[in-house]
Design a protein around this motif. Structure first.
Motif, PDB file in Angstrom:
ATOM      1  N   GLY A 242       0.787  -1.226   0.000  1.00 46.52           N
ATOM      2  CA  GLY A 242       0.000   0.000   0.000  1.00 46.52           C
ATOM      3  C   GLY A 242       0.820   1.277   0.000  1.00 46.52           C
ATOM      4  O   GLY A 242       0.337   2.326   0.438  1.00 46.52           O
ATOM      5  N   ILE A 243       2.057   1.216  -0.491  1.00 45.64           N
ATOM      6  CA  ILE A 243       2.884   2.421  -0.570  1.00 45.64           C
ATOM      7  C   ILE A 243       2.339   3.323  -1.681  1.00 45.64           C
ATOM      8  O   ILE A 243       2.084   2.858  -2.793  1.00 45.64           O
ATOM      9  N   THR A 244       2.155   4.583  -1.377  1.00 45.38           N
ATOM     10  CA  THR A 244       1.660   5.539  -2.378  1.00 45.38           C
ATOM     11  C   THR A 244       2.851   6.000  -3.215  1.00 45.38           C
ATOM     12  O   THR A 244       3.356   7.127  -3.074  1.00 45.38           O
ATOM     13  N   ILE A 245       3.284   5.125  -4.095  1.00 43.30           N
ATOM     14  CA  ILE A 245       4.536   5.313  -4.826  1.00 43.30           C
ATOM     15  C   ILE A 245       4.524   6.595  -5.651  1.00 43.30           C
ATOM     16  O   ILE A 245       5.463   7.405  -5.599  1.00 43.30           O
ATOM     17  N   THR A 246       3.481   6.784  -6.415  1.00 41.06           N
ATOM     18  CA  THR A 246       3.442   7.917  -7.342  1.00 41.06           C
ATOM     19  C   THR A 246       3.374   9.252  -6.620  1.00 41.06           C
ATOM     20  O   THR A 246       4.197  10.150  -6.836  1.00 41.06           O
ATOM     21  N   ASP A 247       2.383   9.391  -5.737  1.00 37.17           N
ATOM     22  CA  ASP A 247       2.144  10.690  -5.103  1.00 37.17           C
ATOM     23  C   ASP A 247       3.204  11.060  -4.067  1.00 37.17           C
ATOM     24  O   ASP A 247       3.583  12.232  -3.958  1.00 37.17           O
ATOM     25  N   ASN A 248       3.678  10.076  -3.311  1.00 40.97           N
ATOM     26  CA  ASN A 248       4.572  10.394  -2.194  1.00 40.97           C
ATOM     27  C   ASN A 248       6.054  10.254  -2.513  1.00 40.97           C
ATOM     28  O   ASN A 248       6.892  10.783  -1.784  1.00 40.97           O
ATOM     29  N   ALA A 249       6.386   9.533  -3.580  1.00 38.35           N
ATOM     30  CA  ALA A 249       7.803   9.343  -3.922  1.00 38.35           C
ATOM     31  C   ALA A 249       8.154   9.964  -5.271  1.00 38.35           C
ATOM     32  O   ALA A 249       9.016  10.840  -5.369  1.00 38.35           O
ATOM     33  N   ILE A 250       7.476   9.525  -6.340  1.00 36.58           N
ATOM     34  CA  ILE A 250       7.886   9.941  -7.681  1.00 36.58           C
ATOM     35  C   ILE A 250       7.603  11.416  -7.946  1.00 36.58           C
ATOM     36  O   ILE A 250       8.473  12.155  -8.437  1.00 36.58           O
ATOM     37  N   ILE A 251       6.405  11.872  -7.622  1.00 36.34           N
ATOM     38  CA  ILE A 251       6.072  13.278  -7.896  1.00 36.34           C
ATOM     39  C   ILE A 251       6.973  14.239  -7.115  1.00 36.34           C
ATOM     40  O   ILE A 251       7.492  15.214  -7.699  1.00 36.34           O
ATOM     41  N   PRO A 252       7.214  14.023  -5.807  1.00 44.56           N
ATOM     42  CA  PRO A 252       8.156  14.921  -5.116  1.00 44.56           C
ATOM     43  C   PRO A 252       9.561  14.910  -5.723  1.00 44.56           C
ATOM     44  O   PRO A 252      10.230  15.950  -5.762  1.00 44.56           O
ATOM     45  N   LEU A 253      10.014  13.754  -6.212  1.00 43.47           N
ATOM     46  CA  LEU A 253      11.324  13.710  -6.857  1.00 43.47           C
ATOM     47  C   LEU A 253      11.305  14.480  -8.177  1.00 43.47           C
ATOM     48  O   LEU A 253      12.269  15.183  -8.518  1.00 43.47           O
ATOM     49  N   LYS A 254      10.225  14.353  -8.933  1.00 38.09           N
ATOM     50  CA  LYS A 254      10.093  15.128 -10.164  1.00 38.09           C
ATOM     51  C   LYS A 254      10.125  16.628  -9.857  1.00 38.09           C
ATOM     52  O   LYS A 254      10.724  17.421 -10.600  1.00 38.09           O
ATOM     53  N   GLU A 255       9.479  17.023  -8.769  1.00 36.44           N
ATOM     54  CA  GLU A 255       9.474  18.432  -8.390  1.00 36.44           C
ATOM     55  C   GLU A 255      10.885  18.920  -8.075  1.00 36.44           C
ATOM     56  O   GLU A 255      11.254  20.055  -8.416  1.00 36.44           O
ATOM     57  N   ARG A 256      11.684  18.078  -7.458  1.00 39.41           N
ATOM     58  CA  ARG A 256      13.070  18.464  -7.163  1.00 39.41           C
ATOM     59  C   ARG A 256      13.883  18.646  -8.444  1.00 39.41           C
ATOM     60  O   ARG A 256      14.720  19.549  -8.546  1.00 39.41           O
ATOM     61  N   VAL A 257      13.629  17.765  -9.412  1.00 39.39           N
ATOM     62  CA  VAL A 257      14.316  17.891 -10.697  1.00 39.39           C
ATOM     63  C   VAL A 257      13.920  19.202 -11.379  1.00 39.39           C
ATOM     64  O   VAL A 257      14.767  19.939 -11.905  1.00 39.39           O
ATOM     65  N   VAL A 258      12.626  19.516 -11.365  1.00 41.79           N
ATOM     66  CA  VAL A 258      12.150  20.766 -11.979  1.00 41.79           C
ATOM     67  C   VAL A 258      12.752  21.973 -11.276  1.00 41.79           C
ATOM     68  O   VAL A 258      13.206  22.925 -11.918  1.00 41.79           O
ATOM     69  N   ASP A 259      12.767  21.932  -9.953  1.00 42.61           N
ATOM     70  CA  ASP A 259      13.321  23.059  -9.192  1.00 42.61           C
ATOM     71  C   ASP A 259      14.784  23.307  -9.552  1.00 42.61           C
ATOM     72  O   ASP A 259      15.220  24.464  -9.672  1.00 42.61           O
ATOM     73  N   GLU A 260      15.539  22.228  -9.721  1.00 44.03           N
ATOM     74  CA  GLU A 260      16.979  22.390  -9.947  1.00 44.03           C
ATOM     75  C   GLU A 260      17.331  22.723 -11.387  1.00 44.03           C
ATOM     76  O   GLU A 260      18.267  23.475 -11.645  1.00 44.03           O
ATOM     77  N   PHE A 261      16.557  22.172 -12.341  1.00 49.97           N
ATOM     78  CA  PHE A 261      16.968  22.301 -13.741  1.00 49.97           C
ATOM     79  C   PHE A 261      16.070  23.193 -14.601  1.00 49.97           C
ATOM     80  O   PHE A 261      16.507  23.661 -15.655  1.00 49.97           O
ATOM     81  N   TYR A 262      14.835  23.412 -14.175  1.00 51.96           N
ATOM     82  CA  TYR A 262      13.904  24.101 -15.061  1.00 51.96           C
ATOM     83  C   TYR A 262      13.245  25.339 -14.448  1.00 51.96           C
ATOM     84  O   TYR A 262      12.512  26.038 -15.143  1.00 51.96           O
ATOM     85  N   ASP A 263      13.482  25.607 -13.194  1.00 45.89           N
ATOM     86  CA  ASP A 263      12.871  26.773 -12.552  1.00 45.89           C
ATOM     87  C   ASP A 263      13.569  28.045 -13.028  1.00 45.89           C
ATOM     88  O   ASP A 263      14.760  28.242 -12.755  1.00 45.89           O
ATOM     89  N   PRO A 264      12.870  28.952 -13.747  1.00 47.86           N
ATOM     90  CA  PRO A 264      13.542  30.155 -14.286  1.00 47.86           C
ATOM     91  C   PRO A 264      14.077  31.076 -13.197  1.00 47.86           C
ATOM     92  O   PRO A 264      15.151  31.673 -13.357  1.00 47.86           O
ATOM     93  N   ILE A 265      13.353  31.189 -12.094  1.00 47.22           N
ATOM     94  CA  ILE A 265      13.826  32.052 -11.010  1.00 47.22           C
ATOM     95  C   ILE A 265      15.089  31.467 -10.393  1.00 47.22           C
ATOM     96  O   ILE A 265      16.059  32.181 -10.100  1.00 47.22           O
ATOM     97  N   GLY A 266      15.072  30.157 -10.214  1.00 46.34           N
ATOM     98  CA  GLY A 266      16.260  29.503  -9.676  1.00 46.34           C
ATOM     99  C   GLY A 266      17.465  29.690 -10.573  1.00 46.34           C
ATOM    100  O   GLY A 266      18.590  29.885 -10.094  1.00 46.34           O
ATOM    101  N   LYS A 267      17.246  29.646 -11.888  1.00 53.23           N
ATOM    102  CA  LYS A 267      18.352  29.851 -12.822  1.00 53.23           C
ATOM    103  C   LYS A 267      18.920  31.262 -12.702  1.00 53.23           C
ATOM    104  O   LYS A 267      20.138  31.472 -12.751  1.00 53.23           O
ATOM    105  N   LEU A 268      18.026  32.252 -12.557  1.00 53.50           N
ATOM    106  CA  LEU A 268      18.491  33.633 -12.403  1.00 53.50           C
ATOM    107  C   LEU A 268      19.312  33.807 -11.132  1.00 53.50           C
ATOM    108  O   LEU A 268      20.346  34.472 -11.124  1.00 53.50           O
ATOM    109  N   VAL A 269      18.850  33.171 -10.048  1.00 45.97           N
ATOM    110  CA  VAL A 269      19.590  33.241  -8.784  1.00 45.97           C
ATOM    111  C   VAL A 269      20.984  32.658  -8.954  1.00 45.97           C
ATOM    112  O   VAL A 269      21.981  33.224  -8.474  1.00 45.97           O
TER     113      VAL A 269
END
Length: 278
Positions: A242-269
């Motif tokens: 009953g592990i909520t694999i998608t919502d609790n593991a994969i999606i948060p990891l995808k968000e970290r990837v987006v934050d590091e590589f695709y966030d325009p504000i982060g890139k400017l910083v």
């Protein structure tokens, strides 16, 4: 991959968990037919076996009964018979499940019950597959890297909420049913580019650990292929723990990837930070 005369099976991840429509009551003296895959990497075919079934039986009980009485050379992997070792994974009527946790009264016994090996992994014999690829993948994930102790006595301080967040991921029994159902591995054979849901759960347990300081995000984006996952949630639906694999593991990891590589504000910083240092 499994070779031979195996027709394509649609995976029903919504199979009933209790007796109901399409299920049959198991009574003393009843017989049931099991259509079991027999063969090896060179090929094979389904064979039908009819055996007695009794109330309380699970699929693994029936397999053992057939093995003892009709097919002594039937290969099947199992260990605890309690849903905790993850050894007896198979596809039952097209759905990846643990044989020891699939009760016969959940299945329609008026027609043959199909039991076949996990299709995502190379076949060894009958119901046994070679899952060693999974362990090689695990070796490539950056290990737990804690920051220095918080206190002079060599201990750490953590918030209970941070500890609780990763406890769900520790329930994994490595049955690899989530790997089996994942279309990136099953249909597209991206084993060289994609680590699969089981190891995104493993990576999430490390990434979200309150003591860990290692950065696994570049690997998740590149070598481990998290971008291939399109959030179908099939892995979550077949997880016996009953592990909520998608919502609790994969999606948060995808968000970290987006934050590091695709966030325009982060890139400017990052750009302005580099300019200040120069």
């Amino acid at each position: 991959m499994i070779q031979g005369d195996m027709s394509t099976t649609t995976i029903d991840t919504h199979a009933p968990k209790t007796a109901g429509a399409g299920s049959a009551a198991v009574t003393a003296g009843r017989k049931a037919t099991f259509r079991i895959w027999r063969g090896d990497a060179a090929g094979g075919a389904f064979r039908d076996y009819t055996t007695d079934v009794t109330p309380g039986m699970v699929v693994l009980d029936a397999i053992h009964q057939i093995q003892a009485d009709q097919a002594n050379d039937l290969a099947v992997r199992w260990n605890c018979k309690a849903g905790k070792c993850g050894s007896c994974s198979a596809e039952i009527n097209g759905k990846p499940r643990l044989m020891c946790m699939t009760r016969l009264n959940e299945l329609p016994l008026d027609e043959p019950v199909t039991v076949e090996p996990m299709r995502t992994f190379p076949l060894i014999k009958d119901l046994v597959t070679d899952v060693s690829w999974n362990f090689r993948v695990k070796q490539g994930i950056t290990r737990f890297t804690p920051h220095p102790p918080d206190a002079p006595d060599g201990t750490w301080r953590m918030q209970q909420s941070d500890v609780d967040r990763v406890q769900e991921f520790r329930k994994c029994i490595e049955c690899f049913l989530c790997q089996d159902v994942c279309h990136v591995l099953r249909e597209h054979h991206k084993q060289d580019e994609f680590i699969g849901p089981r190891y995104f759960v493993y990576a999430a347990a490390l990434e979200m650990h309150p003591l860990d300081v290692a950065d696994r995000v570049p690997d998740l984006k590149q070598a481990q292929g998290i971008g291939y996952c399109n959030i179908t949630k099939c892995c979550t639906k077949v997880c016996p723990e009953g592990i909520t694999i998608t919502d609790n593991a994969i999606i948060p990891l995808k968000e970290r990837v987006v934050d590091e590589f695709y966030d325009p504000i982060g890139k400017l910083v990052k750009i302005f930070s580099r300019k200040r240092r120069s």
